[in-house]
Scaffold this active site. Structure first.
Site, PDB file in Angstrom:
ATOM      1  CB  ALA A 148      -0.939  -0.025   1.194  1.00 43.35           C
ATOM      2  CG  HIS A 149      -1.123   4.858   0.942  1.00 47.52           C
ATOM      3  ND1 HIS A 149      -0.858   5.570   2.072  1.00 47.52           N
ATOM      4  CD2 HIS A 149      -2.317   4.262   1.152  1.00 47.52           C
ATOM      5  CE1 HIS A 149      -1.848   5.431   2.920  1.00 47.52           C
ATOM      6  NE2 HIS A 149      -2.745   4.636   2.399  1.00 47.52           N
ATOM      7  CG  ASN A 150       2.830   7.247   2.165  1.00 51.53           C
ATOM      8  OD1 ASN A 150       1.712   7.441   1.712  1.00 51.53           O
ATOM      9  ND2 ASN A 150       3.803   8.120   2.068  1.00 51.53           N
ATOM     10  CB  THR A 174       1.765   4.662   6.744  1.00 52.67           C
ATOM     11  OG1 THR A 174       0.950   5.421   5.855  1.00 52.67           O
ATOM     12  CG2 THR A 174       2.715   5.619   7.395  1.00 52.67           C
TER      13      THR A 174
END
Lengths: 345, 345, 345
Positions: free
Chosen positions: B240-242, B260
């Protein structure tokens, strides 16, 4: 097109009960039935819908006994599920697009052999020396690598990628986005880093196999990853290098099988099942959804849980699991009672 | 091509035991050995095959002591696994297609920079201002978005999609169908609806990374989702993102890491592992397949279960879990006995 | 471009605390703040970063009370998360590529209707009779099957495959590699083999839906698989035939929903959740990651585990599960004590 209930009954070798003259022009689900459509009732869970359905005709099993009067014409058949399937096949034949010919631009490399009456969609890529049987359909954006062989009557949907040297049998269907023959996941530890283990085998898919969308079947390190005759794999399934899947085995979506595991014939796996590598899962094994298999499984087993064991035993253990806080309290209570008993002695 | 066992031994710095003149023209697995092929034995689980293999030559570890006589020539090497890997690399170099040049039709937008000796397959799309290093291979149907940078010697297989602004290092391999840089999954609740949180970051993939087929790595909301040097991701993985994945970490198929989360270096995750968002999973963590991580994990942990905790403890707890129905009965029994004791007092 | 803190505050209807003249030219995460960037603090978990961040400006919630002095200018807003989202939208509008026009070569079949200001990327395929609304963007390698309808302002990213007859609403976003409308997984057992159940329905995706990358939504056997208004699906999600997903429901990556299940509105599912077929999961159900649902779920439930039940109860049971080996010992101990007591009577 419209058909009379009595004509459909003849087609399906069924018996009409009610108005045989009523007209039908489409199919519907029994819970969403509309006038002049035909529905079916196979799963008893849906029986209550038949007493209020708006469908004009409902296919039922021969032995169906209505609990009250029904508002529709019945057609009794030996299997409502099979009868509707055969009707749907006829209907589908009428509505599903049947593209033909070779669209442009497509890319057909040197030495490619193409059988009779092909469909090759625009932007399809057929690599050097690939051989396609008769009536093969290759949809747009499919990538057929060097030397790939595809048997008669097989359909490769849009954007399927088949790496070099893989073999697909006859009468197979592979849905959009599936990747066949990417490298197996093999790395040998070399101090802090990893060296890639070359993956020089291929994938062999036998006849009558259907594979869902965005599924991955990796090529073997050596030899072949093999999907045997009649296997059905759903979407987003992962089959690792050197796995063998036995005849007519069925796997629901998001199942993952790790490297070199052998899965027997006639197995049925629920969704999101995981099986560790280097195992033998024998014929007719049934695995509940999300099971995690970490040991060999004997033929005919019905397993559940992670790590998976006998499903009936798992369910019983899980009933107690749900009561664990209570049990914990009871145990504490017993300790106290024993202390009391001891103090009184 | 054929090689003598003694010549292969020289190549691998090994020692021949048996007939050094026997000829080999292919490799095989020990359990499927055929005459004039070379197999290897690294995993003791497969030792029994060596006593009946039809392979003419078998690579074994230096310290292998046969329990009985073997029907083949042995080549003793310091590591059978590494030796076969190096042989396979030589073999692969001979058989794997090595496409070159720029096939037509392909789409190369304005301002694209392409290094030396590229392969750009038909139907590949290279967006505005993208920069490709030397010896880059872009297979058919790959989509390289605007401003994407790809380092030297990297291979992008068929149908990989890389969104604008992402960066891929040198010596990477990305398998078919993988998507790099799609929007992170970020929505802010707005009453009954959601507002999309714009995802303006990118994905950075460092050098020597290998990524399997149909995997997804989302772009960061801000900053970068980062896959560090030497990471290996299998098929159908979700990053996922980050998220940051540390150096040389290895994840098996169908793993999912939520937004994250930071994953350390040298971790190893089994298939279908899930890790919640905003966590720290430190270096050298090992997670058994299907583990579900819901808290930070200290370096060097070996975890299992969902929610995951120490694997040895999990296994012990699970042994008792399987006996819960029995335990439940025993507890009921004890209650009765105590009642009896009390009534007797 | 540079902005003063006080100008950003005006834009966001916020209040400056500290130096309103400080300049900002980019956004950053609070834990990675750099001078002249703007960060935000919404999640209290990140509060400690604000006391040492290098970001020049930090957006905070109105009611934020610093525990010590902060090294940055604060902008107080009613919701820091919404404020940053709206700033990011403005920033994104400036940086995200906005391709336009019809690139060549693309394939647009006969009878296709295209609205105003389209983008159709190179190698996109639009099948016979498809209808695209205004401002539709179809990225390269997308496959739009025969008769597909796509509403105004919808974006279809690279390599999305939409089978014939499916319908996508207005203002939708579908990320790369997703497959809409592949056949549902339906096979009727026929002795040892299976007969395919034709899948003649379609998929209907309503307005304001966002779908991640490499997700699969199968067409219905009959009728429609339906994704209602405002639904958000992450990457690698599996939605089987005839599933209905209610308005504004959100599913994280790798969730799988089996055939004919109805999911209510405003539900939230964590990653890797699995739901069996033919179930009703009612409105506002929340499922923890990796939950496995095997029965109907009442509205507003918060569930966990596999099989899933009330999350609070699951957590309590799991606390005891971790202590099972200990409990087992205690039970054995009690048995001994009771034996002792009995022998003394």
């Amino acid at each position: 097109m419209e058909f009379k209930a009595k004509d459909i009954a003849v087609l399906l070798k069924g018996v009409v009960e009610g108005d045989g003259e009523v007209l039908v022009n489409n199919v519907s689900k029994i819970e969403e039935g509309r006038p002049n459509t035909l529905a079916f009732l196979a799963n008893p869970k849906y029986e209550h819908y038949i007493y209020s359905t708006k469908a004009s005709v409902v296919l039922v099993n021969q032995n169906f006994v209505p609990a009250q009067s029904v508002p529709c014409t019945l057609i009794r058949v030996s299997s409502a599920y099979e009868a509707i399937a055969s009707l749907l096949r006829i209907y589908e034949e009428m509505v599903r697009p049947k593209p033909q010919g070779i669209e442009q631009p497509s890319f057909i490399a040197e030495g490619v052999v193409i059988g009779e009456t092909p469909y090759i969609g625009a932007f399809a890529y057929i690599g050097k020396g690939a051989r396609l049987g008769n009536n093969v359909r290759i949809y747009p954006h499919a990538y057929i690598g060097e030397g790939v062989v595809i048997g008669d009557n097989t359909t490769i949907y849009a954007g399927v990628k088949i790496y070099y040297g893989c073999i697909v049998g006859c009468n197979c269907t592979i849905h959009a986005g599936t990747v066949i023959g990417a490298d197996g996941f093999g790395f040998a530890s070399a101090g802090e880093d990893y060296n890639k283990v070359p993956q020089i085998g291929n994938v062999v898919i036998e006849d009558y196999v259907e594979i869902g969308a965005n599924t991955c079947i990796d090529r073997a390190t050596m030899g072949s990853t093999r999907i045997k005759k009649g296997v059905k794999l759903d979407n987003l399934v992962q089959i690792a290098h050197n796995v063998v899947v036995g005849e007519n085995t069925v796997m629901a979506a998001q199942v993952g099988i790790a490297g070199t595991t052998k899965v027997g014939a006639h197995c049925m796996f629920g969704g999101q099942v995981g099986i560790a590598g280097h195992l033998n899962v024998e014929d007719r094994t049934m695995l509940a959804a999300q099971s995690g298999v970490t040991n060999d499984v004997a033929a005919g087993s019905v397993f559940m849980g992670a790590p998976a064991f006998d499903a009936a035993k798992y369910r019983k253990a899980y009933v107690v699991f749900r009561k664990l806080p209570e049990l914990y309290g009871q145990l504490r209570e017993l300790e106290k009672e024993i202390q009391t008993l001891k103090s009184k002695q």
